[in-house]
Design an enzyme around this catalytic site. Structure first.
Site, PDB file in Angstrom:
ATOM      1  CE  LYS A   1      -3.744  -2.299   2.098  1.00 48.23           C
ATOM      2  NZ  LYS A   1      -4.696  -2.584   3.395  1.00 48.23           N
TER       3      LYS A   1
ATOM      4  CB  ALA B   1      -1.746  -8.479  10.697  1.00 46.36           C
TER       5      ALA B   1
ATOM      6  CE  LYS C   1      -5.586   0.984   4.148  1.00 42.35           C
ATOM      7  NZ  LYS C   1      -5.129   0.521   5.313  1.00 42.35           N
TER       8      LYS C   1
ATOM      9  NE  ARG D   1       1.269   0.864   9.973  1.00 43.75           N
ATOM     10  CZ  ARG D   1       1.079  -0.537   9.288  1.00 43.75           C
ATOM     11  NH1 ARG D   1       0.636  -1.443   9.924  1.00 43.75           N
ATOM     12  NH2 ARG D   1       1.458  -0.453   8.156  1.00 43.75           N
TER      13      ARG D   1
ATOM     14  CE  LYS E   1      11.056   3.267   9.375  1.00 41.70           C
ATOM     15  NZ  LYS E   1      11.621   4.375  10.235  1.00 41.70           N
TER      16      LYS E   1
ATOM     17  CD  GLN F   1       2.065   1.699   4.062  1.00 42.17           C
ATOM     18  OE1 GLN F   1       0.922   1.419   4.208  1.00 42.17           O
ATOM     19  NE2 GLN F   1       3.045   0.827   3.596  1.00 42.17           N
TER      20      GLN F   1
END
Length: 351
Positions: free
Chosen positions: A121, A154, A205, A269, A296, A298
């Protein structure tokens, strides 16, 4: 007593296959799966610390836990060229900024008839455009590449909670092949043909997810968050049409669209670090180190890339996407989080 253990499973494929994957993402998935399927149901234990690649348990029993956890040996192939040798099916699951260099490394090792799918993504930025990741794969390897996106946190998938995903391929047969590969009783995939729209959903998104975190930090409720989600969806659809000619908006009502957007804004996150960014005054880089165990964020990076493209196109383009622009400006401390709503009062959707 403490134990750190990673479950290894035997996987059988009926075609030569390689999974090019980020170790941190895989570690998180399998560690949570190990916790919920092995440790929690079988041992009287308490999880007292977790990291991306390890769990620390307080185990309240005297039996030989290590014997009970005996597993088969597995062999990893550290050389990516060797790993893909002879493969005709490639699955990319790694941070988007590493896709191009990975493709450059393997382009002379894969079969000419290979097909790929991306679960990455984000965008690859050039001087004139934002490239979707499947285009990076296609252009670098000269093979077909689809995409898989959807509302799939996940940790919940590791618990085998029901989830959906969207598979997009330009060739219908590729979609059916990947559907057979990924479909499981508690993980179901639907196929569409607009690869670009699916990937644009997966990247944009995350911007809205950071904005949802700003909403949480300001103590706003569900009305406000849902307004941000709706306006975010409208800007996602408008951006996809204006910059990628994605005119079929039905894709945005698949799992890759509104479902993934809602999941991102209420869990994961992005809202967490968006909230902490406002509450603590720390940078996203600092918050990543403190809370993401090597992963990280995004959303703020994608916001910066989108803003750069809009700014280059001119003031009218910036005016069409006030939510994206406001989230970017908050994330670089150009405006205070409270000013987010001033930017939305004259949103084009309200005129």
């Amino acid at each position: 007593m403490s134990v750190v253990k990673c479950r290894q499973a035997q996987v059988t494929w009926d075609k030569p296959t390689v999974v090019v994957a980020a170790l941190l993402d895989l570690a998180k998935y399998y560690m949570f799966q190990f916790h919920y399927t092995v440790m929690k149901p079988n041992f009287d234990c308490e999880l007292i610390y977790s990291d991306t690649d390890s769990f620390l348990y307080n185990i309240h029993q005297s039996s030989d836990v290590f014997t009970a956890l005996a597993v088969n040996k597995a062999v990893a192939v550290p050389d990516v060229k060797e790993a893909v040798k002879g493969s005709n099916l490639l699955v990319f699951v790694l941070p988007h900024q590493f896709v191009k260099r990975t493709c450059e490394a393997i382009k002379d090792s894969i079969q000419e008839n290979a097909t790929a799918i991306s679960l990455c993504k984000g965008f690859e930025i050039t001087e004139t455009e934002l490239l979707i990741i499947s285009d990076v794969v296609r252009q670098t390897l000269n093979i077909r590449c689809g995409a898989l996106m959807g509302a799939n946190l996940a940790g919940e998938i590791a618990k085998e909670q029901f989830a959906e995903a969207t598979i997009a391929t330009s060739v219908e047969a590729d979609g059916k092949l990947f559907q057979q590969l990924f479909n499981r009783p508690m993980f179901r995939c639907a196929c569409v043909s607009d690869v670009t729209a699916v990937e644009v959903c997966g990247a944009l998104k995350n911007i809205v997810g950071v904005g949802a975190g700003f909403v949480d930090a300001l103590g706003m409720g569900n009305n406000t968050k849902c307004a941000v989600i709706r306006l975010g969806l409208m800007e996602m659809m408008s951006f996809a049409e204006e910059f990628y000619n994605c005119k079929d908006r039905s894709v945005f009502f698949e799992s890759c669209g509104v479902a993934d957007l809602v999941t991102t804004c209420y869990g994961g996150r992005h809202p967490k670090l968006g909230r902490l960014f406002v509450e603590t005054g720390k940078s996203f880089e600092e918050l990543e180190k403190e809370h993401l165990n090597g992963q990280k964020l995004q959303g703020h990076q994608t916001a910066a890339k989108v803003y750069k493209i809009l700014e280059k196109k001119g003031p009218k383009a910036l005016e069409k996407y006030p939510l994206f622009v406001a989230i970017y400006k908050v994330s670089v401390n150009q405006i205070a989080a409270e000013q987010l709503f001033e930017c939305l009062q004259m949103h084009p959707e309200h005129l």
